[in-house]
Design a protein around this motif. Sequence first.
Motif, PDB file in Angstrom:
ATOM      1  N   ARG A  74      21.652  70.492 -32.283  1.00  0.00           N
ATOM      2  CA  ARG A  74      20.905  71.661 -32.317  1.00  0.00           C
ATOM      3  C   ARG A  74      21.777  72.799 -31.893  1.00  0.00           C
ATOM      4  NH1 ARG A  74      15.443  70.546 -29.274  1.00  0.00           N
ATOM      5  NH2 ARG A  74      17.127  69.715 -27.501  1.00  0.00           N
ATOM      6  N   SER A  75      22.850  72.651 -31.219  1.00  0.00           N
ATOM      7  CA  SER A  75      23.678  73.574 -30.610  1.00  0.00           C
ATOM      8  C   SER A  75      24.506  74.561 -31.663  1.00  0.00           C
ATOM      9  CB  SER A  75      24.750  72.973 -29.827  1.00  0.00           C
ATOM     10  OG  SER A  75      25.828  72.429 -30.499  1.00  0.00           O
ATOM     11  N   ASN A  76      24.918  75.749 -31.374  1.00  0.00           N
ATOM     12  CA  ASN A  76      25.781  76.631 -32.321  1.00  0.00           C
ATOM     13  C   ASN A  76      26.872  76.055 -32.658  1.00  0.00           C
ATOM     14  OD1 ASN A  76      23.315  78.323 -32.971  1.00  0.00           O
ATOM     15  ND2 ASN A  76      24.069  79.724 -31.233  1.00  0.00           N
ATOM     16  N   LEU A  77      27.574  75.495 -31.419  1.00  0.00           N
ATOM     17  CA  LEU A  77      28.804  74.784 -31.472  1.00  0.00           C
ATOM     18  C   LEU A  77      29.014  73.713 -32.867  1.00  0.00           C
ATOM     19  CD1 LEU A  77      32.019  74.720 -31.051  1.00  0.00           C
ATOM     20  CD2 LEU A  77      31.179  73.250 -29.207  1.00  0.00           C
ATOM     21  N   TYR A  78      27.810  72.835 -32.596  1.00  0.00           N
ATOM     22  CA  TYR A  78      27.875  71.767 -33.528  1.00  0.00           C
ATOM     23  C   TYR A  78      27.637  72.552 -35.139  1.00  0.00           C
ATOM     24  CZ  TYR A  78      26.185  67.559 -36.112  1.00  0.00           C
ATOM     25  OH  TYR A  78      26.054  66.501 -36.999  1.00  0.00           O
ATOM     26  N   LYS A  79      26.666  73.588 -35.117  1.00  0.00           N
ATOM     27  CA  LYS A  79      26.193  74.040 -36.545  1.00  0.00           C
ATOM     28  C   LYS A  79      27.770  74.808 -36.968  1.00  0.00           C
ATOM     29  CE  LYS A  79      21.663  74.966 -35.188  1.00  0.00           C
ATOM     30  NZ  LYS A  79      20.682  76.143 -34.698  1.00  0.00           N
ATOM     31  N   LEU A  80      28.321  75.376 -36.104  1.00  0.00           N
ATOM     32  CA  LEU A  80      29.665  75.950 -36.749  1.00  0.00           C
ATOM     33  C   LEU A  80      30.670  74.933 -37.308  1.00  0.00           C
ATOM     34  CD1 LEU A  80      31.451  78.439 -37.218  1.00  0.00           C
ATOM     35  CD2 LEU A  80      32.162  78.316 -34.687  1.00  0.00           C
ATOM     36  N   ALA A  81      30.881  74.079 -36.328  1.00  0.00           N
ATOM     37  CA  ALA A  81      31.910  73.089 -36.730  1.00  0.00           C
ATOM     38  C   ALA A  81      31.535  72.209 -38.000  1.00  0.00           C
ATOM     39  CB  ALA A  81      32.096  72.048 -35.448  1.00  0.00           C
ATOM     40  N   SER A  82      30.176  71.812 -38.170  1.00  0.00           N
ATOM     41  CA  SER A  82      29.818  71.055 -39.296  1.00  0.00           C
ATOM     42  C   SER A  82      29.668  72.068 -40.444  1.00  0.00           C
ATOM     43  CB  SER A  82      28.408  70.529 -39.054  1.00  0.00           C
ATOM     44  OG  SER A  82      27.592  71.650 -38.711  1.00  0.00           O
ATOM     45  N   ARG A  89      37.532  93.467 -41.204  1.00  0.00           N
ATOM     46  CA  ARG A  89      36.702  93.902 -40.016  1.00  0.00           C
ATOM     47  C   ARG A  89      36.040  92.450 -39.126  1.00  0.00           C
ATOM     48  NH1 ARG A  89      33.574  98.551 -40.726  1.00  0.00           N
ATOM     49  NH2 ARG A  89      32.319  97.815 -38.609  1.00  0.00           N
ATOM     50  N   PHE A  90      36.177  92.705 -37.992  1.00  0.00           N
ATOM     51  CA  PHE A  90      36.064  91.627 -37.078  1.00  0.00           C
ATOM     52  C   PHE A  90      34.557  91.257 -36.542  1.00  0.00           C
ATOM     53  CE2 PHE A  90      40.484  91.148 -37.216  1.00  0.00           C
ATOM     54  CZ  PHE A  90      41.240  92.045 -36.447  1.00  0.00           C
ATOM     55  N   LEU A  91      34.233  90.177 -36.266  1.00  0.00           N
ATOM     56  CA  LEU A  91      32.954  89.763 -35.638  1.00  0.00           C
ATOM     57  C   LEU A  91      33.325  88.587 -34.762  1.00  0.00           C
ATOM     58  CD1 LEU A  91      32.299  89.781 -38.944  1.00  0.00           C
ATOM     59  CD2 LEU A  91      29.982  90.170 -37.894  1.00  0.00           C
ATOM     60  N   TRP A  92      32.384  88.566 -33.744  1.00  0.00           N
ATOM     61  CA  TRP A  92      32.664  87.368 -32.526  1.00  0.00           C
ATOM     62  C   TRP A  92      31.266  86.490 -32.603  1.00  0.00           C
ATOM     63  CZ3 TRP A  92      34.907  92.066 -32.479  1.00  0.00           C
ATOM     64  CH2 TRP A  92      36.077  92.230 -32.198  1.00  0.00           C
ATOM     65  N   TRP A  93      31.368  85.458 -32.251  1.00  0.00           N
ATOM     66  CA  TRP A  93      30.205  84.478 -31.988  1.00  0.00           C
ATOM     67  C   TRP A  93      30.492  83.636 -30.640  1.00  0.00           C
ATOM     68  CZ3 TRP A  93      28.215  80.530 -35.946  1.00  0.00           C
ATOM     69  CH2 TRP A  93      26.755  80.239 -35.617  1.00  0.00           C
ATOM     70  N   ARG A  94      29.593  83.851 -29.514  1.00  0.00           N
ATOM     71  CA  ARG A  94      29.771  83.003 -28.333  1.00  0.00           C
ATOM     72  C   ARG A  94      28.745  81.942 -28.543  1.00  0.00           C
ATOM     73  NH1 ARG A  94      28.561  86.633 -23.305  1.00  0.00           N
ATOM     74  NH2 ARG A  94      26.265  86.113 -24.062  1.00  0.00           N
ATOM     75  N   VAL A  95      29.315  80.777 -28.402  1.00  0.00           N
ATOM     76  CA  VAL A  95      28.510  79.466 -28.288  1.00  0.00           C
ATOM     77  C   VAL A  95      28.918  78.814 -26.879  1.00  0.00           C
ATOM     78  CG1 VAL A  95      28.720  79.407 -30.629  1.00  0.00           C
ATOM     79  CG2 VAL A  95      30.287  78.103 -29.432  1.00  0.00           C
ATOM     80  N   THR A  96      27.855  78.124 -26.398  1.00  0.00           N
ATOM     81  CA  THR A  96      28.088  77.274 -25.487  1.00  0.00           C
ATOM     82  C   THR A  96      28.843  75.962 -25.780  1.00  0.00           C
ATOM     83  OG1 THR A  96      26.063  75.814 -25.893  1.00  0.00           O
ATOM     84  CG2 THR A  96      25.860  77.883 -24.624  1.00  0.00           C
ATOM     85  N   ASP A  97      29.286  75.235 -24.558  1.00  0.00           N
ATOM     86  CA  ASP A  97      29.991  74.268 -25.083  1.00  0.00           C
ATOM     87  C   ASP A  97      29.412  72.909 -25.372  1.00  0.00           C
ATOM     88  OD1 ASP A  97      29.292  73.524 -22.380  1.00  0.00           O
ATOM     89  OD2 ASP A  97      31.140  73.459 -21.438  1.00  0.00           O
ATOM     90  N   LYS A 113      22.509  81.342 -13.456  1.00  0.00           N
ATOM     91  CA  LYS A 113      23.155  80.104 -13.722  1.00  0.00           C
ATOM     92  C   LYS A 113      24.534  80.332 -14.343  1.00  0.00           C
ATOM     93  CE  LYS A 113      22.539  75.511 -16.260  1.00  0.00           C
ATOM     94  NZ  LYS A 113      21.650  75.173 -17.157  1.00  0.00           N
ATOM     95  N   GLU A 114      25.599  79.756 -14.150  1.00  0.00           N
ATOM     96  CA  GLU A 114      26.886  79.665 -14.910  1.00  0.00           C
ATOM     97  C   GLU A 114      26.845  78.983 -16.103  1.00  0.00           C
ATOM     98  OE1 GLU A 114      31.608  79.483 -14.304  1.00  0.00           O
ATOM     99  OE2 GLU A 114      30.350  78.763 -12.406  1.00  0.00           O
ATOM    100  N   ASN A 115      27.242  79.647 -17.133  1.00  0.00           N
ATOM    101  CA  ASN A 115      27.433  78.954 -18.305  1.00  0.00           C
ATOM    102  C   ASN A 115      28.774  78.819 -18.872  1.00  0.00           C
ATOM    103  OD1 ASN A 115      24.355  78.469 -19.665  1.00  0.00           O
ATOM    104  ND2 ASN A 115      24.604  80.685 -18.537  1.00  0.00           N
ATOM    105  N   LYS A 116      29.537  77.994 -19.645  1.00  0.00           N
ATOM    106  CA  LYS A 116      30.707  78.040 -20.053  1.00  0.00           C
ATOM    107  C   LYS A 116      30.661  77.390 -21.743  1.00  0.00           C
ATOM    108  CE  LYS A 116      32.709  76.073 -15.801  1.00  0.00           C
ATOM    109  NZ  LYS A 116      33.575  74.964 -15.230  1.00  0.00           N
ATOM    110  N   GLY A 117      31.567  78.137 -22.325  1.00  0.00           N
ATOM    111  CA  GLY A 117      31.627  78.076 -23.820  1.00  0.00           C
ATOM    112  C   GLY A 117      32.971  78.492 -24.480  1.00  0.00           C
ATOM    113  N   PHE A 118      32.635  78.860 -25.738  1.00  0.00           N
ATOM    114  CA  PHE A 118      33.624  79.432 -26.565  1.00  0.00           C
ATOM    115  C   PHE A 118      33.246  80.847 -27.109  1.00  0.00           C
ATOM    116  CE2 PHE A 118      33.790  74.806 -26.383  1.00  0.00           C
ATOM    117  CZ  PHE A 118      34.991  74.497 -25.710  1.00  0.00           C
TER     118      PHE A 118
END
Length: 239
Positions: free
Chosen positions: A80-88, A67-75, A40-45
């Motif tokens: 309950r989504s990680n994008l919501y958790k990050l933005a809030s 030092r760098f880190l990356w966090w990939r989240v769905t759109d 299944k194709e997923n999209k996000g940031f």
Amino acid sequence: MLSERPKLRGGAGNFETIPEGVYTLQILDVDAVSWEYKGKENKGFNFKFGILDDEELPESGDSTRGRFLWWRVTDSINKRSNLYKLASAVLGRKLTDEEQDPEDADSLYPNDLVGLQIMGVIENNEDNEGKVWSNIASVSKVKTELEAMEYEAEEATVTKTVTKPVKKIIEKVVEEEDEEDEEEEEEDESFSINDFDKDINDDDDDDDDAELEALRRAKMKADARLAEMKAQKKARKNK
């Protein structure tokens, strides 16, 4: 700013593993990405973070700062989504209904989070090959901001999801920015307010004043983004 989603990671290759703990992080960049999972194709940031704490690493004596880190989240933007958790966490509050509605002119725009700071809990995990990756396990509102990092984000590639007429305007901006040697043609093809109003008035089925107002507000944001991108392009050419 937005490209392919890696794991949440920081410190690969010969870099010393970042000690687990709580760090102040700055969002440096964001890329739009897509990936396949179980057919299944997923999209996000994919968000890029920089550590702001100046702590000495135990083995090398180098600093954790930079030092760098990356966090990939769905759109997905549900609570309950990680994008919501990050933005809030970044904003220090719950998201409004408008910010969670992709059809609203005031919906969350990932690029607006770039440059802001959060607190992040870093945990280290070992993969099947024995490599240790530093992952962002959770985030929260920053208590005390630290000196920001100077970082030049990549050229923006995120297109905000809005109603179709305005989405076309923003996509056109990105396309024009890619045609760096055709500045005069780009100016001729730019979307004017008259063109925008004509598109709205030509839609006989659209008589919803509230929707028209939302479109006009989004158009103003698109115009501002166009002016910003043209100014950046002019500055690059003058270097």
